[in-house]
Write an enzyme that holds these catalytic residues in place. Sequence first.
Site, PDB file in Angstrom:
ATOM      1  NE  ARG A 110    -110.096  95.279 -43.735  1.00 37.47           N
ATOM      2  CZ  ARG A 110    -109.100  95.424 -42.880  1.00 37.47           C
ATOM      3  NH1 ARG A 110    -109.108  96.411 -42.017  1.00 37.47           N
ATOM      4  NH2 ARG A 110    -108.100  94.584 -42.881  1.00 37.47           N
ATOM      5  CD  GLU A 145    -105.771  80.889 -35.668  1.00 40.63           C
ATOM      6  OE1 GLU A 145    -105.095  80.707 -34.640  1.00 40.63           O
ATOM      7  OE2 GLU A 145    -105.840  81.982 -36.254  1.00 40.63           O
TER       8      GLU A 145
END
Length: 178
Positions: free
Chosen positions: A64, A101
């Site tokens: 993006r 994460e």
Amino acid sequence: MASQELINRLEEKIENISDFPVPGIQFKDISPIFLDPKLYEDVIADLVSFSKGKVDAVCGIESRGYLFGIAIAVALEVPFILIRKAGKLPPPVISEKYDLEYGSAVIETRRGQIRPGQRILVHDDLLATGGTTEAAAKLVEKQGATVAQFSFLIGLKDLNGEERLKRFNAEVYHILEY
């Protein structure tokens, strides 16, 4: 830097999608921006005004970061350099591993496309925790260039991504902050 009018128009277009891609995440869907060419043009103009005369190249982070980064580079009349997930670019590449994460990832850029001494704008659509952006900045430094600026459409202030980028002594800009 962004006008309140631009901020309002963006906030009207960006959709909040609850529990996507996983439960507990509030996804910011920017795709409606691309249905409004004038809004897209105004976003590019705003991002370009932040960087005009301050950078020698733009690095966009897959995928993006390409949506706005290429247009920024064209408007600034500077090169656009791809930063991609590992294995997507032909050799020779420079790689940088970073933690997510749950697990880790690797991003790469083609060796020699970033030149020593260049002032680089690293662009992505959204700044969250800053891990991917930090890895992109390390790729820039590995090639002897300097990150002069970071730009984003959106910054998520509660995730402290800007803190992670302070060590690069670069300007940080985002049009919207949530």
